[in-house]
Design a protein around this motif. Structure first.
Motif, mmCIF file in Angstrom:
data_model
loop_
_atom_site.group_PDB
_atom_site.id
_atom_site.type_symbol
_atom_site.label_atom_id
_atom_site.label_comp_id
_atom_site.label_asym_id
_atom_site.label_seq_id
_atom_site.Cartn_x
_atom_site.Cartn_y
_atom_site.Cartn_z
ATOM 1 N N PRO A 1 0.339 -1.413 -0.159
ATOM 2 C CA PRO A 1 0.198 -0.113 -0.450
ATOM 3 C C PRO A 1 0.701 1.296 -0.250
ATOM 4 C CG PRO A 1 -0.416 -1.389 1.663
ATOM 5 C CD PRO A 1 0.629 -2.416 1.008
ATOM 6 N N VAL A 2 1.742 0.908 0.562
ATOM 7 C CA VAL A 2 2.702 2.416 0.360
ATOM 8 C C VAL A 2 3.327 2.186 -0.728
ATOM 9 C CG1 VAL A 2 5.421 3.020 1.267
ATOM 10 C CG2 VAL A 2 3.043 1.923 2.791
ATOM 11 N N LEU A 3 3.589 2.338 -1.565
ATOM 12 C CA LEU A 3 4.319 1.870 -2.915
ATOM 13 C C LEU A 3 3.538 2.098 -4.059
ATOM 14 C CD1 LEU A 3 7.033 -0.825 -2.458
ATOM 15 C CD2 LEU A 3 7.388 0.898 -2.533
ATOM 16 N N THR A 4 1.895 1.634 -3.534
ATOM 17 C CA THR A 4 0.744 1.786 -4.957
ATOM 18 C C THR A 4 -0.490 2.601 -4.535
ATOM 19 O OG1 THR A 4 0.402 -0.731 -4.060
ATOM 20 C CG2 THR A 4 2.023 -0.955 -5.753
ATOM 21 N N GLY A 5 -0.603 2.545 -2.722
ATOM 22 C CA GLY A 5 -1.368 3.421 -3.016
ATOM 23 C C GLY A 5 -2.674 2.205 -2.957
ATOM 24 N N PHE A 6 -2.547 0.995 -3.118
ATOM 25 C CA PHE A 6 -3.183 -0.536 -2.864
ATOM 26 C C PHE A 6 -3.625 -0.582 -1.856
ATOM 27 C CE2 PHE A 6 -5.233 -4.139 -4.839
ATOM 28 C CZ PHE A 6 -6.298 -4.305 -4.866
ATOM 29 N N GLN A 7 -4.395 -1.213 -1.088
ATOM 30 C CA GLN A 7 -4.798 -1.498 0.105
ATOM 31 C C GLN A 7 -5.453 -3.051 -0.072
ATOM 32 O OE1 GLN A 7 -3.855 -0.891 3.907
ATOM 33 N NE2 GLN A 7 -4.007 -3.333 3.050
#
Length: 236
Positions: A76-82
């Motif tokens: 999530p930190v790298l892509t913003g996808f959780q």
């Protein structure tokens, strides 16, 4: 000490469905990846074999816990996808055990006698026909016992999902450990062990049925229980 057994069983059973969902999801994904990667490692193309080997070695050679944390916390930190916690767990289980399963598939396919390959060529079968109609049906019989052990290991691996707060059985067992019940920790975790044991037996039973079916499909005598256990089909 045993007055609260029904309460403990009820609370742990609340996580049973989630454990089964994670196990089934992981098994489906791991099986697909096992066949794709296992057959890719037998490809004539060097690039395909190299990419597949990287996948297998990375997922077999790194910690399952770190893989889980990486997908759930780092991605999530790298892509913003959780990812949802359960989906993150299923993905890690599938990718991790799929890497181990790939070696099972590769070894089983290579164990089919060369005469079978030669017979397919003599019958003018295409490579796809050889694999689908002759090689894989025979290899499947050899795959089932090690896949049985792999799937039981995957079941036990679902306990790691408690680290990302997935409410599976192990998580539910730790929820019980409030100050009022800390003195009954042995009973709580014994009940939890029995839940996992029953699920392992169910997997073994289903895989033995699959092995017998696969053996009959290729005209072999279904293996006896002792033979299946000797080949790695027993409960781990």
């Amino acid at each position: 000490m045993f007055d609260n057994v029904s309460h403990f069983v009820s609370v742990i059973a609340d996580g049973l469905l989630v454990t089964v969902q994670a196990t089934v999801g992981g098994i489906i994904l791991a099986t697909i990846l096992s066949f794709v990667a296992g057959l890719a490692m037998l490809s004539r193309h060097t690039a395909v074999r190299a990419v597949t080997r990287v996948y297998v070695e990375v997922w077999r050679g790194t910690s399952e816990v770190v893989q889980l944390f990486w997908l759930y916390f780092v991605l999530p930190v790298l892509t913003g996808f959780q990812l949802l916690p359960l989906w993150a767990g299923v993905l890690v289980l599938g990718l991790n055990f799929g890497a181990y399963g790939a070696e099972i598939v590769r070894g089983a396919v290579q164990s089919v006698p060369k005469e079978q390959h030669e017979g397919c060529v003599a019958l003018n079968f295409s490579p796809a026909q050889r694999m689908r109609r002759v090689i894989l049906p025979q290899a499947l019989v050899e795959m089932v016992p090690p896949f049985n052990n792999l799937f039981i290991q995957l079941l036990k691996g679902t306990a790691l999902l408690t680290f990302i707060t997935v409410p599976e059985m192990t998580h539910q067992a730790t929820v019980i450990l409030v100050p009022a019940f800390t003195g009954q920790v042995a009973l709580i975790f014994t009940i939890l062990l029995l839940f996992y044991l029953v699920l392992s037996i169910v997997i073994t039973f289903l895989m033995r049925l699959l092995e017998r079916w696969a053996a009959r499909k290729v005209g072999r005598t279904p293996p006896k229980r002792e033979a299946a256990i000797a080949r790695g089909g027993g409960v781990a």
